[in-house]
Design a protein around this motif. Structure first.
Motif, short mmCIF file in Angstrom:
data_model
loop_
_atom_site.label_atom_id
_atom_site.label_comp_id
_atom_site.label_asym_id
_atom_site.label_seq_id
_atom_site.Cartn_x
_atom_site.Cartn_y
_atom_site.Cartn_z
N ARG A 27 0.84 -1.19 0.00
CA ARG A 27 0.00 0.00 0.00
C ARG A 27 0.88 1.25 0.00
NH1 ARG A 27 -5.25 -0.72 1.15
NH2 ARG A 27 -5.41 1.29 2.21
N ILE A 28 1.60 1.40 -1.10
CA ILE A 28 2.56 2.49 -1.25
C ILE A 28 1.91 3.71 -1.87
CG2 ILE A 28 4.71 3.20 -2.36
CD1 ILE A 28 5.53 0.23 -2.34
N SER A 29 2.17 4.84 -1.26
CA SER A 29 1.69 6.09 -1.84
C SER A 29 2.80 6.78 -2.60
CB SER A 29 1.17 7.02 -0.74
OG SER A 29 0.81 8.28 -1.29
N VAL A 30 3.95 6.91 -1.94
CA VAL A 30 5.09 7.59 -2.55
C VAL A 30 6.36 6.82 -2.22
CG1 VAL A 30 6.49 9.69 -2.59
CG2 VAL A 30 3.99 9.85 -2.39
N VAL A 31 7.19 6.62 -3.22
CA VAL A 31 8.52 6.03 -2.99
C VAL A 31 9.54 7.15 -3.08
CG1 VAL A 31 10.29 4.48 -3.86
CG2 VAL A 31 7.89 3.75 -3.82
N ASP A 32 10.35 7.30 -2.06
CA ASP A 32 11.40 8.31 -2.06
C ASP A 32 12.70 7.68 -2.54
OD1 ASP A 32 9.85 9.55 0.93
OD2 ASP A 32 9.62 10.26 -1.12
N ALA A 33 13.63 7.43 -1.65
CA ALA A 33 14.92 6.87 -2.05
C ALA A 33 14.83 5.36 -2.24
CB ALA A 33 15.98 7.19 -1.01
N MET A 34 15.54 4.88 -3.25
CA MET A 34 15.67 3.44 -3.49
C MET A 34 17.17 3.18 -3.61
SD MET A 34 12.67 2.89 -6.34
CE MET A 34 12.26 1.21 -5.86
N GLY A 35 17.64 2.15 -2.91
CA GLY A 35 19.07 1.93 -2.91
C GLY A 35 19.48 0.49 -2.80
N TRP A 36 20.75 0.29 -3.02
CA TRP A 36 21.37 -1.03 -2.85
C TRP A 36 22.52 -0.90 -1.85
CZ3 TRP A 36 19.50 -5.49 -4.71
CH2 TRP A 36 18.57 -5.43 -5.75
N TYR A 37 22.58 -1.85 -0.95
CA TYR A 37 23.64 -1.96 0.03
C TYR A 37 24.23 -3.36 -0.11
CZ TYR A 37 21.65 2.23 2.20
OH TYR A 37 21.19 3.50 2.44
N ARG A 38 25.41 -3.54 0.46
CA ARG A 38 25.99 -4.88 0.43
C ARG A 38 26.73 -5.15 1.72
NH1 ARG A 38 30.64 -3.91 -4.25
NH2 ARG A 38 32.07 -2.63 -2.98
N GLN A 39 26.83 -6.44 2.00
CA GLN A 39 27.54 -6.87 3.20
C GLN A 39 28.36 -8.10 2.86
OE1 GLN A 39 25.08 -7.47 6.67
NE2 GLN A 39 26.83 -7.33 8.03
N ALA A 40 29.67 -7.93 2.97
CA ALA A 40 30.60 -9.04 2.77
C ALA A 40 30.85 -9.72 4.12
CB ALA A 40 31.90 -8.53 2.18
N PRO A 41 31.33 -10.96 4.09
CA PRO A 41 31.60 -11.66 5.34
C PRO A 41 32.50 -10.85 6.26
CG PRO A 41 31.74 -13.18 3.51
CD PRO A 41 31.58 -11.82 2.92
N VAL A 42 32.18 -10.83 7.51
CA VAL A 42 32.89 -10.14 8.58
C VAL A 42 33.05 -8.64 8.33
CG1 VAL A 42 34.12 -12.24 9.25
CG2 VAL A 42 35.25 -10.58 7.76
N LYS A 43 32.23 -8.08 7.49
CA LYS A 43 32.25 -6.64 7.25
C LYS A 43 30.88 -6.05 7.54
CE LYS A 43 35.98 -6.25 3.86
NZ LYS A 43 36.36 -5.71 2.53
N GLN A 44 30.85 -4.74 7.75
CA GLN A 44 29.58 -4.07 7.99
C GLN A 44 28.87 -3.82 6.67
OE1 GLN A 44 30.46 -0.51 10.27
NE2 GLN A 44 30.14 -1.60 12.19
N ARG A 45 27.56 -3.69 6.76
CA ARG A 45 26.77 -3.36 5.57
C ARG A 45 27.16 -1.96 5.11
NH1 ARG A 45 20.42 -4.69 5.63
NH2 ARG A 45 21.39 -6.63 6.33
N GLU A 46 27.32 -1.81 3.81
CA GLU A 46 27.73 -0.52 3.26
C GLU A 46 26.85 -0.13 2.08
OE1 GLU A 46 31.71 -0.77 1.73
OE2 GLU A 46 31.18 -2.24 0.20
N LEU A 47 26.75 1.17 1.89
CA LEU A 47 25.99 1.68 0.75
C LEU A 47 26.74 1.40 -0.55
CD1 LEU A 47 23.72 3.53 -0.45
CD2 LEU A 47 25.34 5.42 -0.17
N VAL A 48 26.00 0.92 -1.55
CA VAL A 48 26.56 0.75 -2.88
C VAL A 48 26.12 1.92 -3.76
CG1 VAL A 48 26.61 -0.69 -4.94
CG2 VAL A 48 26.59 -1.76 -2.66
N ALA A 49 24.81 2.12 -3.81
CA ALA A 49 24.26 3.21 -4.64
C ALA A 49 22.84 3.50 -4.18
CB ALA A 49 24.26 2.83 -6.12
N VAL A 50 22.44 4.75 -4.35
CA VAL A 50 21.08 5.14 -4.00
C VAL A 50 20.58 6.13 -5.04
CG1 VAL A 50 21.89 7.00 -2.48
CG2 VAL A 50 19.60 6.04 -2.16
#
Length: 120
Positions: A27-50
């Motif tokens: 039930r979406i009215s408006v979508v603002d930001a859409m992005g991709w993040y990634r998480q490699a083993p033993v690393k923190q999740r990081e932004l790839v692109a938004v």
């Protein structure tokens, strides 16, 4: 609420290409930001692109010039075209979508993640 369905992950050789897709529904009215993040083993999740609602995009320095993010606002879909991939791009990739529901409530939803392996 909002559901995200990701697809496109898999095994790719170094220097190859892969395209990830993420579709939002609910039930979406408006979508603002859409992005991709990634998480490699033993690393923190990081932004790839938004990509914002005005289609302006930001990229991590490590993927600039290789990855392209795009969105289809009519379909609430975001794509990540990954070119010239490196072994260091190996990670679980997560889609993230922010916006407002039909009730005007804000949402910030994550996908389940899709594995990308870059290896020869």
């Amino acid at each position: 609420q909002v559901q995200l369905v990701e697809s496109g992950g898999g095994l790719v050789q170094p220097g190859g290409s892969l395209k990830l897709s993420c579709a939002a529904s609910g039930r979406i009215s408006v979508v603002d930001a859409m992005g991709w993040y990634r998480q490699a083993p033993v690393k923190q999740r990081e932004l790839v692109a938004v990509v914002a609602s005005d289609e302006s995009a930001e990229y991590a320095d490590s993927v600039k010039g290789r990855f392209t993010i795009s969105r289809d606002s009519a379909k609430n879909t975001v794509l990540l075209q990954m070119n010239s991939v490196h072994p260091e791009d190996t990670a679980v990739y997560f889609c993230n979508v922010k916006g407002h529901l039909a009730t005007a409530s804000f949402f910030d939803t994550w996908g389940q993640g899709t594995q990308v392996n870059v290896s020869s």
